[in-house]
Design an enzyme around this catalytic site. Structure first.
Site, PDB file in Angstrom:
ATOM      1  N   LEU A 424      54.728  59.423  16.238  1.00 18.06           N
ATOM      2  CA  LEU A 424      55.262  58.096  16.205  1.00 18.06           C
ATOM      3  C   LEU A 424      56.719  58.401  15.975  1.00 18.06           C
ATOM      4  CD1 LEU A 424      52.881  56.256  13.930  1.00 18.06           C
ATOM      5  CD2 LEU A 424      52.922  56.063  16.585  1.00 18.06           C
ATOM      6  N   ASP A 425      57.669  57.457  16.394  1.00 14.42           N
ATOM      7  CA  ASP A 425      59.322  57.587  16.136  1.00 14.42           C
ATOM      8  C   ASP A 425      59.239  57.373  14.562  1.00 14.42           C
ATOM      9  OD1 ASP A 425      59.770  57.531  18.894  1.00 14.42           O
ATOM     10  OD2 ASP A 425      60.153  55.482  18.885  1.00 14.42           O
ATOM     11  N   GLN A 426      60.348  58.054  14.115  1.00 12.64           N
ATOM     12  CA  GLN A 426      60.518  58.069  12.598  1.00 12.64           C
ATOM     13  C   GLN A 426      60.755  56.586  12.284  1.00 12.64           C
ATOM     14  OE1 GLN A 426      64.135  59.794  11.584  1.00 12.64           O
ATOM     15  NE2 GLN A 426      63.771  59.454   9.233  1.00 12.64           N
ATOM     16  N   THR A 428      59.064  53.882  13.587  1.00 12.63           N
ATOM     17  CA  THR A 428      57.989  53.231  13.655  1.00 12.63           C
ATOM     18  C   THR A 428      56.795  53.421  12.597  1.00 12.63           C
ATOM     19  OG1 THR A 428      58.381  53.563  15.980  1.00 12.63           O
ATOM     20  CG2 THR A 428      55.907  52.838  15.492  1.00 12.63           C
TER      21      THR A 428
END
Length: 579
Positions: A424-426, A428
């Site tokens: 997951l994106d940082q 998110t």
């Protein structure tokens, strides 16, 4: 000159928030003891920084050039709290500006040498500019293009003539004999020779005109290279002089030059960043640091990796190597259930009086180690509810080592065997799945690759969405010169597919459910922001153009459904959306 500012200059003390864990730690190891020293970025330091951002936004001069700004919350000897603020490098050409922390001492000692060297560098810059504008370079390109066109036209004509001669040779060999045949063949050979002469004459003419230009351009390029070498040597010489004179002091009272702290050499600008300026000033004025925050303001950086209004940690090349020295001498003070190296009870009291400007505020910050919520666990798998702001896996540099994977590897007995099957994106939050053995990792990874994993995300978009549901298919491509930004590119992009459905409208914002069928980097963020998708950015997504003031990206991985490879049953995981 006023440098210490009241908290009320930045925040309204009538507002209140609950205390929460630091969102980032400035840290380094003491050069003498080897102990790890920490300084937090907390809710209060972020709120003060947001107040400074609001001040910067009122004056266009701060937007002329992008740079890092920082604040340091400090405690005076009498227990009162004040705020220091700093900028990196120069502010509109000046190193000393009223109200801001001054530069590291030592610059004045090399002021004359610096002025002389900067004048030389400016002269080199001007000469380089002139040389790069050499008119003969364009003249050469124009003539070369003209000659190439003439040569191509001549080659085409000669090729046609050669084909005609070949046909004519066949014809005369069948119709003429003896002397008449010999004369006719000689005429054809002469025509071929004349065309060869014509070609050589054109090339000689080309060389006569182009060679002097080539020699001039070569001499110019050699001069450019020499000037660049001189510029590099002068810059290195000035940097060495400045770093030998720059002297940093820590909280033990010890002072060292940058040259002593980084004997192997340091990047240009080391010592001019916010962090060393703030900590040096605090150490030399008997001020106790409590919390710090740094952010970017102004135009995006050259490589687009810095975004206005976003918080950043210590830079890996310039500041991180100095942190151990700068933090040395700070007394560790603990508060209940926390392990801060730098704090005190006054800070705890202050934490009850902070503004939270975000309309869809979440109090969620990356938890300290040991506080990652585990939502599913068996002997093969572990799933966690990743908080926003925490990396899924560790990054390359020392300031990006804290992650879900690194924390679990530290905490769990079998932690070193853990592997992440997706990311997951940082920014998110939500469900992140990890495996505990290679065989399971391979099986789950295969399900992701074959699109057998069902994923549902929830988001708040920063405006109204005109359709209730739909499908987005756009090819996405990450430009290697502009990471991590992704864009729609019909030539290079990889296919991506997302279904979406509106859940509710909330005060001009839209709550949305995304179901991605592919897993491209920033897929949902681009599909939301791009006009060929939804055309409305996710709230808090500054990278893709959201300007709303918020402390997080409002995107959450809410559901994950997959087939358990060992238990042979469907696992359906859910994590409540925190906003």
């Amino acid at each position: 000159m006023l440098v210490l500012h009241a908290l009320s200059d930045f925040i309204d003390c009538d507002f209140a928030i609950s205390g929460s864990s630091p969102s980032y730690w400035y840290e380094g190891r003491c050069l003498q003891s080897g102990n790890r020293l920490k300084l937090p970025r907390t809710s209060i330091s972020e709120a003060i920084a947001h107040g400074l951002m609001q001040q910067l936004a009122k004056n266009d001069c701060y937007s002329l050039e992008g740079k890092m700004y920082g604040i340091l919350l400090v405690e005076l000897a009498n227990g009162e709290q004040r705020v220091l603020k700093a900028f990196s490098g120069l502010l509109n050409g000046s190193s000393v500006v009223e109200g801001w922390v001054p530069p590291i001492p030592g610059r004045d000692e090399v002021a004359l040498e610096e002025a002389h060297t900067l004048a030389q560098l400016d002269a080199i810059k001007q000469e380089l500019f002139t040389l790069k504008q050499l008119t003969e370079r364009q003249q050469y390109e124009t003539l070369l293009d003209e000659f190439e066109q003439q040569l191509q036209a001549m080659s085409d004509r000669h090729r046609h003539c050669k084909h005609q001669r070949q046909e004519k040779r066949q014809q005369i060999c069948n119709t003429l004999t003896k002397e008449a045949l010999t004369i006719a063949l000689e005429q054809l050979d002469e025509e071929s020779r004349q065309q060869g002469i014509e070609r050589r004459q054109l090339k000689r003419q080309q060389n006569a005109l182009l060679q002097p230009l080539q020699e001039l351009i070569a001499a110019t390029d050699a001069r450019i290279n020499k000037l660049k070498q001189q510029r590099k040597a002068l810059s290195c010489q000035l940097q060495a002089q400045m770093h030998a004179s720059y002297s940093l002091t820590n909280f033990s009272g010890r002072s060292l030059s940058l040259q002593q702290l980084m004997p192997g050499g340091s990047p240009t600008g080391t010592g001019d960043c916010c962090t060393p300026k703030l900590l040096h000033y605090a150490a030399t004025h008997n001020l106790q640091p409590l919390a710090m925050a740094e952010f970017w303001w102004g135009a995006a950086s050259l490589n687009q990796d810095k975004i206005q209004g976003k918080f950043y940690g210590a830079c890996a090349e310039r500041c991180q190597p100095l942190m151990g020295f700068l933090l040395s001498g700070l007394r560790p003070i603990s508060i209940p259930n926390k392990d801060f190296y730098i704090t005190n009870p006054l800070l705890v009291n202050t934490l009850t009086h902070l503004p939270r400007p975000n309309v869809f505020e979440s109090n969620e910050f990356p938890p300290m180690k040991g506080e990652i919520p585990i939502i599913y666990e068996d002997e093969w798998l572990i799933a966690v509810n990743k908080p926003a702001g925490l990396l899924s896996v560790a990054g390359r540099y020392s300031d990006r080592q804290d992650s879900v994977l690194s924390r679990l590897r530290h905490l769990l007995a079998d932690g070193m065997a853990l592997a992440s099957v997706h990311r997951l994106d940082q920014e998110t939050s939500g469900i992140l799945l990890l495996t505990r053995d290679r065989h399971t990792h391979r099986q789950i990874s295969q399900q992701f690759q074959q699109r057998q994993i069902h994923k549902v995300y929830e988001a708040i978009l920063s405006g109204a969405v005109t359709v209730d549901r739909g499908k987005i298919e756009l090819p996405l491509w990450g430009d290697p010169e502009n990471r991590p930004y992704q864009k729609v590119d019909w030539q290079h992009g990889k296919p991506s597919l997302t279904h979406f459905q509106v859940m509710a409208t909330e005060g001009g914002y839209t709550r949305l459910e995304f179901t991605p069928l592919t897993g491209r980097t920033h897929q949902l963020r681009v599909h939301a922001a791009d006009p060929r998708g939804i055309g409305v950015t996710i709230l808090g997504d500054r990278l893709y153009g959201c300007s709303a003031v918020t402390t997080r990206l409002h995107l959450h991985a809410r559901e994950l459904r997959f087939q358990h490879p060992q238990l042979e049953k469907t696992i359906h995981l859910q994590a409540i959306t925190p906003f």
